[in-house]
Design a protein around this motif. Structure first.
Motif, PDB file in Angstrom:
ATOM      1  N   PHE A 100     -20.643  17.167  44.065  1.00  0.00           N
ATOM      2  CA  PHE A 100     -19.570  17.278  45.050  1.00  0.00           C
ATOM      3  C   PHE A 100     -19.597  16.109  46.014  1.00  0.00           C
ATOM      4  N   LEU A 101     -18.458  15.441  46.143  1.00  0.00           N
ATOM      5  CA  LEU A 101     -18.324  14.351  47.100  1.00  0.00           C
ATOM      6  C   LEU A 101     -17.951  14.942  48.450  1.00  0.00           C
ATOM      7  N   SER A 102     -18.923  15.039  49.327  1.00  0.00           N
ATOM      8  CA  SER A 102     -18.721  15.578  50.664  1.00  0.00           C
ATOM      9  C   SER A 102     -18.624  14.406  51.643  1.00  0.00           C
ATOM     10  N   VAL A 103     -18.974  14.634  52.890  1.00  0.00           N
ATOM     11  CA  VAL A 103     -18.979  13.578  53.909  1.00  0.00           C
ATOM     12  C   VAL A 103     -20.207  13.763  54.786  1.00  0.00           C
ATOM     13  N   VAL A 104     -20.666  12.679  55.382  1.00  0.00           N
ATOM     14  CA  VAL A 104     -21.792  12.759  56.306  1.00  0.00           C
ATOM     15  C   VAL A 104     -21.459  13.740  57.431  1.00  0.00           C
ATOM     16  N   GLY A 105     -22.376  14.646  57.702  1.00  0.00           N
ATOM     17  CA  GLY A 105     -22.198  15.600  58.784  1.00  0.00           C
ATOM     18  C   GLY A 105     -21.565  16.907  58.381  1.00  0.00           C
ATOM     19  N   ALA A 106     -21.135  17.025  57.107  1.00  0.00           N
ATOM     20  CA  ALA A 106     -20.459  18.255  56.674  1.00  0.00           C
ATOM     21  C   ALA A 106     -21.384  19.461  56.714  1.00  0.00           C
ATOM     22  N   ASP A 107     -22.682  19.234  56.679  1.00  0.00           N
ATOM     23  CA  ASP A 107     -23.615  20.363  56.713  1.00  0.00           C
ATOM     24  C   ASP A 107     -23.616  21.066  58.068  1.00  0.00           C
ATOM     25  N   THR A 108     -23.239  20.350  59.129  1.00  0.00           N
ATOM     26  CA  THR A 108     -23.263  20.940  60.474  1.00  0.00           C
ATOM     27  C   THR A 108     -21.881  21.056  61.112  1.00  0.00           C
ATOM     28  N   LYS A 109     -20.910  20.281  60.658  1.00  0.00           N
ATOM     29  CA  LYS A 109     -19.564  20.299  61.249  1.00  0.00           C
ATOM     30  C   LYS A 109     -18.705  21.327  60.516  1.00  0.00           C
ATOM     31  N   LYS A 110     -18.642  22.523  61.069  1.00  0.00           N
ATOM     32  CA  LYS A 110     -17.963  23.615  60.380  1.00  0.00           C
ATOM     33  C   LYS A 110     -16.458  23.406  60.280  1.00  0.00           C
ATOM     34  N   TRP A 111     -15.892  22.547  61.120  1.00  0.00           N
ATOM     35  CA  TRP A 111     -14.453  22.313  61.079  1.00  0.00           C
ATOM     36  C   TRP A 111     -14.049  21.372  59.953  1.00  0.00           C
ATOM     37  N   GLY A 159     -17.704   0.979  68.562  1.00  0.00           N
ATOM     38  CA  GLY A 159     -18.602   1.607  67.600  1.00  0.00           C
ATOM     39  C   GLY A 159     -18.879   0.727  66.388  1.00  0.00           C
ATOM     40  N   ARG A 160     -20.082   0.892  65.847  1.00  0.00           N
ATOM     41  CA  ARG A 160     -20.489   0.153  64.662  1.00  0.00           C
ATOM     42  C   ARG A 160     -20.652   1.133  63.502  1.00  0.00           C
ATOM     43  N   VAL A 161     -20.445   0.627  62.276  1.00  0.00           N
ATOM     44  CA  VAL A 161     -20.395   1.498  61.106  1.00  0.00           C
ATOM     45  C   VAL A 161     -21.240   0.916  59.983  1.00  0.00           C
ATOM     46  N   SER A 162     -22.054   1.765  59.367  1.00  0.00           N
ATOM     47  CA  SER A 162     -22.811   1.364  58.174  1.00  0.00           C
ATOM     48  C   SER A 162     -21.950   1.649  56.945  1.00  0.00           C
ATOM     49  N   PHE A 163     -20.960   0.795  56.724  1.00  0.00           N
ATOM     50  CA  PHE A 163     -19.999   1.011  55.636  1.00  0.00           C
ATOM     51  C   PHE A 163     -20.712   1.067  54.289  1.00  0.00           C
ATOM     52  N   PHE A 238      -5.323  14.285  62.311  1.00  0.00           N
ATOM     53  CA  PHE A 238      -6.283  14.780  63.305  1.00  0.00           C
ATOM     54  C   PHE A 238      -7.715  14.502  62.859  1.00  0.00           C
ATOM     55  N   ILE A 239      -8.033  14.814  61.597  1.00  0.00           N
ATOM     56  CA  ILE A 239      -9.399  14.609  61.104  1.00  0.00           C
ATOM     57  C   ILE A 239      -9.762  13.130  61.132  1.00  0.00           C
ATOM     58  N   GLN A 240      -8.849  12.269  60.690  1.00  0.00           N
ATOM     59  CA  GLN A 240      -9.116  10.832  60.713  1.00  0.00           C
ATOM     60  C   GLN A 240      -9.365  10.348  62.142  1.00  0.00           C
ATOM     61  N   THR A 241      -8.595  10.874  63.077  1.00  0.00           N
ATOM     62  CA  THR A 241      -8.758  10.459  64.471  1.00  0.00           C
ATOM     63  C   THR A 241     -10.110  10.899  65.015  1.00  0.00           C
ATOM     64  N   VAL A 242     -10.470  12.157  64.793  1.00  0.00           N
ATOM     65  CA  VAL A 242     -11.746  12.671  65.297  1.00  0.00           C
ATOM     66  C   VAL A 242     -12.916  11.895  64.688  1.00  0.00           C
ATOM     67  N   LEU A 243     -12.852  11.625  63.392  1.00  0.00           N
ATOM     68  CA  LEU A 243     -13.941  10.894  62.747  1.00  0.00           C
ATOM     69  C   LEU A 243     -14.095   9.491  63.330  1.00  0.00           C
ATOM     70  N   HIS A 244     -12.975   8.830  63.605  1.00  0.00           N
ATOM     71  CA  HIS A 244     -13.062   7.472  64.155  1.00  0.00           C
ATOM     72  C   HIS A 244     -13.514   7.481  65.606  1.00  0.00           C
ATOM     73  N   VAL A 245     -13.076   8.470  66.378  1.00  0.00           N
ATOM     74  CA  VAL A 245     -13.532   8.563  67.762  1.00  0.00           C
ATOM     75  C   VAL A 245     -15.042   8.772  67.804  1.00  0.00           C
ATOM     76  N   GLY A 246     -15.564   9.523  66.858  1.00  0.00           N
ATOM     77  CA  GLY A 246     -17.008   9.739  66.796  1.00  0.00           C
ATOM     78  C   GLY A 246     -17.787   8.444  66.649  1.00  0.00           C
ATOM     79  N   ARG A 248     -17.392   5.842  68.313  1.00  0.00           N
ATOM     80  CA  ARG A 248     -17.666   5.293  69.650  1.00  0.00           C
ATOM     81  C   ARG A 248     -19.043   5.723  70.154  1.00  0.00           C
ATOM     82  N   PHE A 249     -19.516   6.846  69.643  1.00  0.00           N
ATOM     83  CA  PHE A 249     -20.774   7.420  70.125  1.00  0.00           C
ATOM     84  C   PHE A 249     -21.898   7.266  69.104  1.00  0.00           C
ATOM     85  N   GLY A 250     -21.711   6.316  68.167  1.00  0.00           N
ATOM     86  CA  GLY A 250     -22.775   6.005  67.225  1.00  0.00           C
ATOM     87  C   GLY A 250     -22.867   6.925  66.030  1.00  0.00           C
ATOM     88  N   ALA A 251     -21.779   7.658  65.711  1.00  0.00           N
ATOM     89  CA  ALA A 251     -21.825   8.650  64.636  1.00  0.00           C
ATOM     90  C   ALA A 251     -22.140   8.048  63.274  1.00  0.00           C
TER      91      ALA A 251
END
Length: 285
Positions: A100-111, A159-163, A238-246, A248-251
């Protein structure tokens, strides 16, 4: 070549095409699941009409399949009506491994919709891949802004990203499908080896394309409205926006060594991806 034993969902998308190319290089027969088989421009082997929302398409897709690559289409948000019952049907049909192709943080981000799928796969024969931000976003989510406006426009601040490059993720997905005994029960966070800021990415593109590309930090509201003007559904915007805003805080700033360990080599860099695909960002006439 033997009859296909692998089913690839999302076969017409960026990840699906990368995985199909990887499996073709390994001379592995596959079945590509597509909403419209006419989209099979890069499909290998069999293609089958498939829709998570149309259960009548499931049996033909799953017939004779031993391993499944599962990808959530972005428009789908109700996992209890789509991906989760499809997983149940897959196991009932004899599938012995789901990747399954999930995303980083899906184990804790219930939304995040992926969370429900991960929970449904827990304790079953499955491997979870949690990639971070894709280098391929530059050829997808960011491409139109680059081509039309010579800018990268996201609400990521400094924010910086480990693409991570999907070609590297595809190697791990192929391994998990073909040698499930080495990966079942695992959940891998997959990132690139170093973090890059969007201003730095814009500078890379400027040098590669021989024209100035700017990074313009967006506001949350501005980006949601921008996504809507680009035709994205409200939930996806909305999801794209929240992920990108994160960001800013080193997500997504901290590289994870898992991918390098699994590959046995250093992951591809963002610069290598941009250099390999520079033709994609030709300016619009």
């Amino acid at each position: 070549m033997a009859a296909p034993r692998l089913l690839i969902t999302g076969a017409s998308g960026n990840m699906g095409r990368a995985l199909l190319a990887e499996l073709a290089a390994r001379n592995v027969a596959v079945r590509s699941a597509l909403r419209d088989p006419a989209d099979a421009r890069d499909a290998q082997g069999d293609t089958v009409a498939f829709d998570f929302e149309n259960r009548s398409t499931w049996p033909a897709a799953l017939a004779g399949i031993s391993a499944l690559f599962l990808l959530r289409p972005p428009p789908l948000s109700d996992m209890k009506a789509t991906l989760i019952p499809f997983c149940d049907a897959a196991y009932a049909a004899g599938v012995a491994q789901i990747v399954f192709l999930s995303v980083v943080g899906a184990d804790t981000k219930k939304w995040v919709p992926h969370h429900a799928v991960e929970k449904a796969l827990a304790g079953r024969p499955a491997t979870i891949l949690r990639p971070g931000f894709f280098a391929q976003n530059f050829a997808d989510a960011y491409r139109e802004d680059i081509c039309a406006d010579n800018r990268i426009y996201v609400p990521a601040g400094k924010g910086r990203v480990s693409f991570v490059d999907l070609r590297d993720v595809a190697e791990i997905a192929a391994d998990a499908l073909l040698t499930p005994q080495n990966h079942q029960g695992a959940a891998y966070n997959l990132t690139g080896a170093s973090a890059v800021g969007f201003a730095e990415a814009a500078a890379m593109l400027s040098a590669l394309l021989a024209r100035p590309i700017r990074y313009v930090p967006a506001s949350m509201l501005g980006y949601i409205l921008h996504q809507r003007r680009r035709g994205r559904p409200w939930m996806a915007a909305f999801i794209q926006t929240v992920l990108h805003v994160g960001l800013r805080f080193g997500a997504a700033a901290t590289p994870d060594a898992t991918l390098e360990t699994l590959l046995g080599r250093r992951p591809r860099s963002l610069h290598s991806y941009l250099a390999d695909h520079a033709q994609l960002w030709a300016p619009k006439p």
